[in-house]
Design an enzyme around this catalytic site. Structure first.
Site, PDB file in Angstrom:
ATOM      1  N   ASN A  99     -18.146 -23.687  18.473  1.00  0.00           N
ATOM      2  CA  ASN A  99     -17.763 -24.299  19.635  1.00  0.00           C
ATOM      3  C   ASN A  99     -16.184 -24.521  19.913  1.00  0.00           C
ATOM      4  OD1 ASN A  99     -20.438 -24.637  20.149  1.00  0.00           O
ATOM      5  ND2 ASN A  99     -20.577 -27.037  19.750  1.00  0.00           N
ATOM      6  N   VAL A 100     -15.623 -24.338  20.981  1.00  0.00           N
ATOM      7  CA  VAL A 100     -14.224 -24.402  21.018  1.00  0.00           C
ATOM      8  C   VAL A 100     -13.867 -26.098  21.520  1.00  0.00           C
ATOM      9  CG1 VAL A 100     -13.797 -22.124  21.402  1.00  0.00           C
ATOM     10  CG2 VAL A 100     -14.277 -23.502  23.268  1.00  0.00           C
ATOM     11  N   HIS A 116     -14.827 -19.614  16.474  1.00  0.00           N
ATOM     12  CA  HIS A 116     -14.271 -18.993  17.676  1.00  0.00           C
ATOM     13  C   HIS A 116     -12.928 -19.712  18.115  1.00  0.00           C
ATOM     14  CE1 HIS A 116     -18.818 -17.641  18.127  1.00  0.00           C
ATOM     15  NE2 HIS A 116     -17.855 -16.925  17.208  1.00  0.00           N
ATOM     16  N   CYS A 124       1.094 -18.149  21.398  1.00  0.00           N
ATOM     17  CA  CYS A 124       1.838 -17.260  21.850  1.00  0.00           C
ATOM     18  C   CYS A 124       1.537 -16.047  21.709  1.00  0.00           C
ATOM     19  CB  CYS A 124       3.308 -17.453  21.543  1.00  0.00           C
ATOM     20  SG  CYS A 124       4.557 -16.432  22.298  1.00  0.00           S
ATOM     21  N   CYS A 145       5.761 -19.656  26.112  1.00  0.00           N
ATOM     22  CA  CYS A 145       6.319 -20.379  24.946  1.00  0.00           C
ATOM     23  C   CYS A 145       8.003 -20.407  25.015  1.00  0.00           C
ATOM     24  CB  CYS A 145       5.854 -19.068  23.809  1.00  0.00           C
ATOM     25  SG  CYS A 145       6.630 -19.496  21.992  1.00  0.00           S
ATOM     26  N   THR A 185     -27.809 -23.100  18.988  1.00  0.00           N
ATOM     27  CA  THR A 185     -27.267 -21.929  19.020  1.00  0.00           C
ATOM     28  C   THR A 185     -28.276 -20.869  19.402  1.00  0.00           C
ATOM     29  OG1 THR A 185     -25.850 -20.068  18.104  1.00  0.00           O
ATOM     30  CG2 THR A 185     -27.002 -21.316  16.446  1.00  0.00           C
ATOM     31  N   PRO A 211     -34.496 -26.796  21.152  1.00  0.00           N
ATOM     32  CA  PRO A 211     -35.589 -27.032  22.028  1.00  0.00           C
ATOM     33  C   PRO A 211     -36.302 -25.629  22.265  1.00  0.00           C
ATOM     34  CG  PRO A 211     -33.501 -27.927  23.147  1.00  0.00           C
ATOM     35  CD  PRO A 211     -33.204 -27.064  22.075  1.00  0.00           C
ATOM     36  N   ASP A 212     -35.479 -24.531  22.211  1.00  0.00           N
ATOM     37  CA  ASP A 212     -36.044 -23.163  22.537  1.00  0.00           C
ATOM     38  C   ASP A 212     -36.245 -22.258  21.001  1.00  0.00           C
ATOM     39  OD1 ASP A 212     -34.193 -22.899  25.676  1.00  0.00           O
ATOM     40  OD2 ASP A 212     -36.166 -24.037  25.255  1.00  0.00           O
TER      41      ASP A 212
HETATM   42  N1  APR Z   1     -29.877 -29.415  21.341  1.00  0.00           N
HETATM   43  C1  APR Z   1     -30.021 -28.189  20.874  1.00  0.00           C
HETATM   44  N2  APR Z   1     -29.918 -27.168  21.310  1.00  0.00           N
HETATM   45  C2  APR Z   1     -29.693 -26.963  22.707  1.00  0.00           C
HETATM   46  C3  APR Z   1     -29.624 -28.268  23.484  1.00  0.00           C
HETATM   47  C4  APR Z   1     -29.614 -29.508  22.813  1.00  0.00           C
HETATM   48  N3  APR Z   1     -29.471 -30.641  23.554  1.00  0.00           N
HETATM   49  N4  APR Z   1     -29.412 -27.628  24.718  1.00  0.00           N
HETATM   50  C5  APR Z   1     -29.523 -26.431  24.577  1.00  0.00           C
HETATM   51  N5  APR Z   1     -29.744 -25.799  23.542  1.00  0.00           N
HETATM   52  C6  APR Z   1     -29.755 -24.598  23.026  1.00  0.00           C
HETATM   53  C7  APR Z   1     -30.325 -23.478  23.990  1.00  0.00           C
HETATM   54  O1  APR Z   1     -31.775 -23.442  23.583  1.00  0.00           O
HETATM   55  C8  APR Z   1     -29.580 -22.368  23.369  1.00  0.00           C
HETATM   56  O2  APR Z   1     -30.593 -21.774  22.302  1.00  0.00           O
HETATM   57  O3  APR Z   1     -28.450 -24.285  22.571  1.00  0.00           O
HETATM   58  C9  APR Z   1     -28.407 -22.799  22.580  1.00  0.00           C
HETATM   59  C10 APR Z   1     -27.086 -22.473  23.458  1.00  0.00           C
HETATM   60  O4  APR Z   1     -26.954 -21.077  23.306  1.00  0.00           O
HETATM   61  P1  APR Z   1     -25.717 -20.294  23.888  1.00  0.00           P
HETATM   62  O5  APR Z   1     -25.302 -20.947  25.346  1.00  0.00           O
HETATM   63  O6  APR Z   1     -25.918 -18.945  23.694  1.00  0.00           O
HETATM   64  O7  APR Z   1     -24.529 -20.841  22.794  1.00  0.00           O
HETATM   65  P2  APR Z   1     -23.911 -20.104  21.363  1.00  0.00           P
HETATM   66  O8  APR Z   1     -25.040 -20.120  20.742  1.00  0.00           O
HETATM   67  O9  APR Z   1     -23.165 -21.318  21.073  1.00  0.00           O
HETATM   68  O10 APR Z   1     -23.011 -18.999  21.975  1.00  0.00           O
HETATM   69  C11 APR Z   1     -22.442 -18.265  20.911  1.00  0.00           C
HETATM   70  O11 APR Z   1     -21.076 -17.074  22.326  1.00  0.00           O
HETATM   71  O12 APR Z   1     -20.275 -16.877  24.394  1.00  0.00           O
HETATM   72  C12 APR Z   1     -19.938 -16.891  23.054  1.00  0.00           C
HETATM   73  O13 APR Z   1     -18.287 -17.542  22.130  1.00  0.00           O
HETATM   74  C13 APR Z   1     -19.288 -18.179  22.739  1.00  0.00           C
HETATM   75  O14 APR Z   1     -19.501 -19.571  20.978  1.00  0.00           O
HETATM   76  C14 APR Z   1     -20.342 -18.892  21.717  1.00  0.00           C
HETATM   77  C15 APR Z   1     -21.210 -17.853  21.468  1.00  0.00           C
END
Ligand code: APR
Length: 241
Positions: A99-100, A116, A124, A145, A185, A211-212
């Site tokens: 996460n950023v 990330h 800059c 800058c 993630t 959750p997924d």
């Molecule tokens: N608690 C836990 N997990 C959750 C929740 C929650 N409340 N809500 C959603 N999720 C899960 C979703 O099911 C999904 O699997 O979080 C995940 C989010 O996935 P992404 O949107 O793909 O995010 P992320 O995995 O962080 O993406 C990785 O991709 O776009 C680039 O640089 C960006 O850092 C990012 C990287």
């Protein structure tokens, strides 16, 4: 299931956590690939690539200023607070995040490894200086800058490589982890998604909180199908502010 999570955390000698956008979802920050994810509304290649930035820096900056607004006005949720509490109790060796946002830091986590980058800094393009971001820049004009070079968000865009130092640190932590919690993630973006595999390669335990199901689920030792805030708070008694 959740007793197992508690037991794993208690017995861990070197516990690490890897988080993704899902951990910030409960703070109202949209994820990237979920139902209402950012990549369903915007095209990443038009906003999160060096080519997009050189083609149309103003549009890219306006999108990031909007994201900064969302992030800076959001509050840490029980998942962020719970991970910070684990570190405070001396139970967490390292928190690694994709996460950023700065919600882990604002929840109290220290020495967070941002794979990330972070919205809390600009960089800059000419001299490489990093400048803290206290509030989203008003765009236009484009932020520049002191050296006259264009400033960009200090985040890793698609097609860019991660900081070798940060990546090495993250893999070193993963190789030493006897337990890694992977929370929020989709586990589809590498090299971040390879970190849990590194834990398994060294005989460690991987616990997924999501959750997924994800591509990680089949190799995780434990998959907890619930939101991270709930998993951390209701079952570990952590996460209360
Ligand atoms: N608690 C836990 N997990 C959750 C929740 C929650 N409340 N809500 C959603 N999720 C899960 C979703 O099911 C999904 O699997 O979080 C995940 C989010 O996935 P992404 O949107 O793909 O995010 P992320 O995995 O962080 O993406 C990785 O991709 O776009 C680039 O640089 C960006 O850092 C990012 C990287």
């Amino acid at each position: 299931m959740l007793q197992e999570l508690k037991a794993c955390i208690e017995k861990a000698q070197h516990l690490t956590v890897l988080t993704g956008a899902g951990v910030s979802a409960e703070s109202g920050i949209p994820t990237f690939r979920g139902g209402d994810g950012l990549w369903n509304r915007y095209r990443p290649e038009e906003l999160a690539t060096p080519e997009a930035f050189s083609r149309d820096p103003e549009t890219v900056w306006r999108w990031y200023a909007w994201r900064m607004e969302r992030v800076f006005s959001a509050q840490p949720n029980p998942a962020h607070l719970g991970f910070a509490k684990l570190q405070e109790m001396g139970r967490l060796a390292c928190l690694i995040t994709q996460n950023v946002d700065d919600l882990h830091e604002r929840a109290g986590s220290r020495d967070v490894l941002h794979l990330h980058g972070t919205l809390r800094q600009m960089r800059c393009v000419a001299c490489g200086s990093r400048i803290p971001v206290h509030r989203p820049p008003e765009v236009p004009p484009l932020p520049v800058c002191a050296c006259g070079g264009l400033l960009r968000p200090d985040v890793v865009w698609f097609g860019e490589s991660l900081s070798p130092d940060v990546l090495q640190l993250a893999f070193d932590e993963a190789s030493r982890s006897d337990v890694m919690i992977v929370a929020g993630t989709s586990a589809v973006v590498h090299p971040a998604a390879s970190l849990p595999l590194e834990v398994k390669r060294h005989g460690g335990t991987v616990i997924e909180i999501n959750p997924d199901a994800t591509p990680l689920s089949s190799m995780a030792d434990l998959s907890i199908r619930m939101p991270a805030g709930m998993a951390i708070t209701e079952n570990l008694g952590l996460g209360q502010s």
